[in-house]
Scaffold this motif. Structure first.
Motif, mmCIF file in Angstrom:
data_model
loop_
_atom_site.group_PDB
_atom_site.id
_atom_site.type_symbol
_atom_site.label_atom_id
_atom_site.label_comp_id
_atom_site.label_asym_id
_atom_site.label_seq_id
_atom_site.Cartn_x
_atom_site.Cartn_y
_atom_site.Cartn_z
ATOM 1 N N PRO A 113 0.893 -0.939 -0.053
ATOM 2 C CA PRO A 113 0.127 -0.088 0.147
ATOM 3 C C PRO A 113 0.776 1.250 -0.077
ATOM 4 O O PRO A 113 1.930 1.214 0.170
ATOM 5 C CB PRO A 113 -0.804 -0.251 1.249
ATOM 6 C CG PRO A 113 0.094 -0.980 2.236
ATOM 7 C CD PRO A 113 0.573 -2.059 1.112
ATOM 8 N N HIS A 114 0.186 2.310 -0.368
ATOM 9 C CA HIS A 114 0.834 3.547 -0.324
ATOM 10 C C HIS A 114 0.627 4.058 1.237
ATOM 11 O O HIS A 114 -0.566 4.071 1.735
ATOM 12 C CB HIS A 114 -0.017 4.714 -1.190
ATOM 13 C CG HIS A 114 0.171 6.253 -1.035
ATOM 14 N ND1 HIS A 114 -0.975 7.094 -0.917
ATOM 15 C CD2 HIS A 114 1.225 6.622 -0.528
ATOM 16 C CE1 HIS A 114 -0.300 8.368 -0.907
ATOM 17 N NE2 HIS A 114 0.890 8.203 -0.409
ATOM 18 N N MET A 115 1.691 4.045 1.842
ATOM 19 C CA MET A 115 1.687 4.342 3.116
ATOM 20 C C MET A 115 2.619 5.567 3.612
ATOM 21 O O MET A 115 3.588 5.572 3.401
ATOM 22 C CB MET A 115 2.093 3.072 3.896
ATOM 23 C CG MET A 115 1.584 2.861 5.343
ATOM 24 S SD MET A 115 1.957 1.065 5.644
ATOM 25 C CE MET A 115 1.530 1.163 7.269
ATOM 26 N N TYR A 138 -1.883 12.093 6.356
ATOM 27 C CA TYR A 138 -1.359 10.679 6.556
ATOM 28 C C TYR A 138 -2.301 9.585 5.583
ATOM 29 O O TYR A 138 -3.388 9.683 5.866
ATOM 30 C CB TYR A 138 -1.342 10.303 8.114
ATOM 31 C CG TYR A 138 -0.814 8.955 8.096
ATOM 32 C CD1 TYR A 138 0.641 8.703 8.113
ATOM 33 C CD2 TYR A 138 -1.555 7.765 8.464
ATOM 34 C CE1 TYR A 138 1.227 7.466 8.433
ATOM 35 C CE2 TYR A 138 -0.958 6.529 8.669
ATOM 36 C CZ TYR A 138 0.563 6.501 8.427
ATOM 37 O OH TYR A 138 1.002 5.251 8.709
ATOM 38 N N PHE A 139 -1.710 8.924 4.748
ATOM 39 C CA PHE A 139 -2.348 8.168 3.937
ATOM 40 C C PHE A 139 -2.236 6.507 4.282
ATOM 41 O O PHE A 139 -0.735 6.291 4.701
ATOM 42 C CB PHE A 139 -2.118 8.140 2.582
ATOM 43 C CG PHE A 139 -2.510 9.518 1.886
ATOM 44 C CD1 PHE A 139 -3.609 9.420 1.091
ATOM 45 C CD2 PHE A 139 -1.939 10.793 2.206
ATOM 46 C CE1 PHE A 139 -4.103 10.545 0.245
ATOM 47 C CE2 PHE A 139 -2.359 11.615 1.540
ATOM 48 C CZ PHE A 139 -3.284 11.694 0.647
ATOM 49 N N VAL A 140 -2.925 5.618 4.364
ATOM 50 C CA VAL A 140 -2.608 4.105 4.215
ATOM 51 C C VAL A 140 -3.719 3.386 3.374
ATOM 52 O O VAL A 140 -4.942 3.324 3.844
ATOM 53 C CB VAL A 140 -2.939 3.619 5.656
ATOM 54 C CG1 VAL A 140 -2.383 1.947 5.685
ATOM 55 C CG2 VAL A 140 -2.093 4.237 6.572
ATOM 56 N N HIS A 141 -3.439 3.103 1.948
ATOM 57 C CA HIS A 141 -4.291 2.485 1.007
ATOM 58 C C HIS A 141 -3.761 1.995 -0.081
ATOM 59 O O HIS A 141 -2.472 2.476 -0.494
ATOM 60 C CB HIS A 141 -5.278 3.424 0.729
ATOM 61 C CG HIS A 141 -4.761 4.859 -0.219
ATOM 62 N ND1 HIS A 141 -5.143 5.071 -1.343
ATOM 63 C CD2 HIS A 141 -3.673 5.448 0.206
ATOM 64 C CE1 HIS A 141 -4.289 6.133 -1.918
ATOM 65 N NE2 HIS A 141 -3.693 6.394 -0.800
ATOM 66 N N SER A 142 -4.270 0.865 -0.733
ATOM 67 C CA SER A 142 -3.851 0.142 -1.557
ATOM 68 C C SER A 142 -4.709 0.512 -3.005
ATOM 69 O O SER A 142 -4.238 0.537 -4.153
ATOM 70 C CB SER A 142 -3.887 -1.262 -1.560
ATOM 71 O OG SER A 142 -3.101 -1.640 -0.569
#
Length: 197
Positions: A113-115, A138-142
């Motif tokens: 993921p983009h983290m 702040y990002f956390v995603h695929s």
């Protein structure tokens, strides 16, 4: 007063902690009747969009949410639920914002993921009032929401530009986690709580 849609798809502790820090009163929405108690609605979400949509469907809240005229904010997977379709689980979403949720392309040499922290370019929108352009969130995603200039109110770049935030009428979505984004994220939550529709 903020109502948090409680459909079992997300860690809402960090969100409620952020609202506590901001002294913003909130409560949980478990059924349709609860929607009337609140002026602003947040749809949180982490994990799998297809599964989240199934869970939301089971609560019977989809049609009542779509009919809302008050401000609604989808966060992360909650934002993806507002789109037409997600490649995650090849699932139809609520179709509030007519764009698709797609998987990042590993071939671009990016990690999935983009983290982590990424800066965003935002349009002049009340949701971002007082937030400087190129502020980091702040990002956390695929999976990402495809860029569409009609609905995009903030853009981020990860191998390609994607929508960091969207708006259609009274529905807003953010791909990042404002509740984990420090002062800028708290400002955004505060701005959301002040939106009038």
């Amino acid at each position: 007063m903020i109502g948090i849609v409680n459909y079992g798809a997300g860690n809402i502790f960090s969100l409620t902690s952020a609202l506590d820090r901001l002294d913003l009163p909130y409560g949980m929405i478990n059924e349709e009747a609860d929607l009337d108690k609140y002026t602003h609605i947040i749809i949180p979400g982490v994990g799998h969009a297809g599964t989240a949509m199934k869970k939301l469907d089971q609560t019977g809240l989809v049609a009542p949410i779509k009919a809302l005229k008050k401000p609604v904010l989808g966060i992360c997977v909650g934002m993806q639920l507002l789109t037409q379709h997600s490649e995650e689980g090849d699932a139809d979403m609520m179709s509030i914002v007519p764009v698709k949720t797609r998987l990042f392309n590993k071939d671009q040499g990016i990690k999935i993921p983009h983290m982590g922290w990424n800066n965003i370019t935002h349009k002049n929108n009340p949701l971002f009032e007082g937030v400087k352009n190129l502020t980091q969130f702040y990002f956390v995603h695929s999976y990402f929401i495809e860029y569409n200039p009609t609905f995009d109110i903030a853009t981020a770049e990860y191998g390609m530009p994607f929508s960091a935030a969207v708006q259609k009428d009274n529905f807003y979505g953010v791909q990042f986690h404002p509740e984990k984004s420090g002062a800028a994220g708290e400002r955004l939550l505060k701005n959301f709580s002040n939106l009038k529709h």
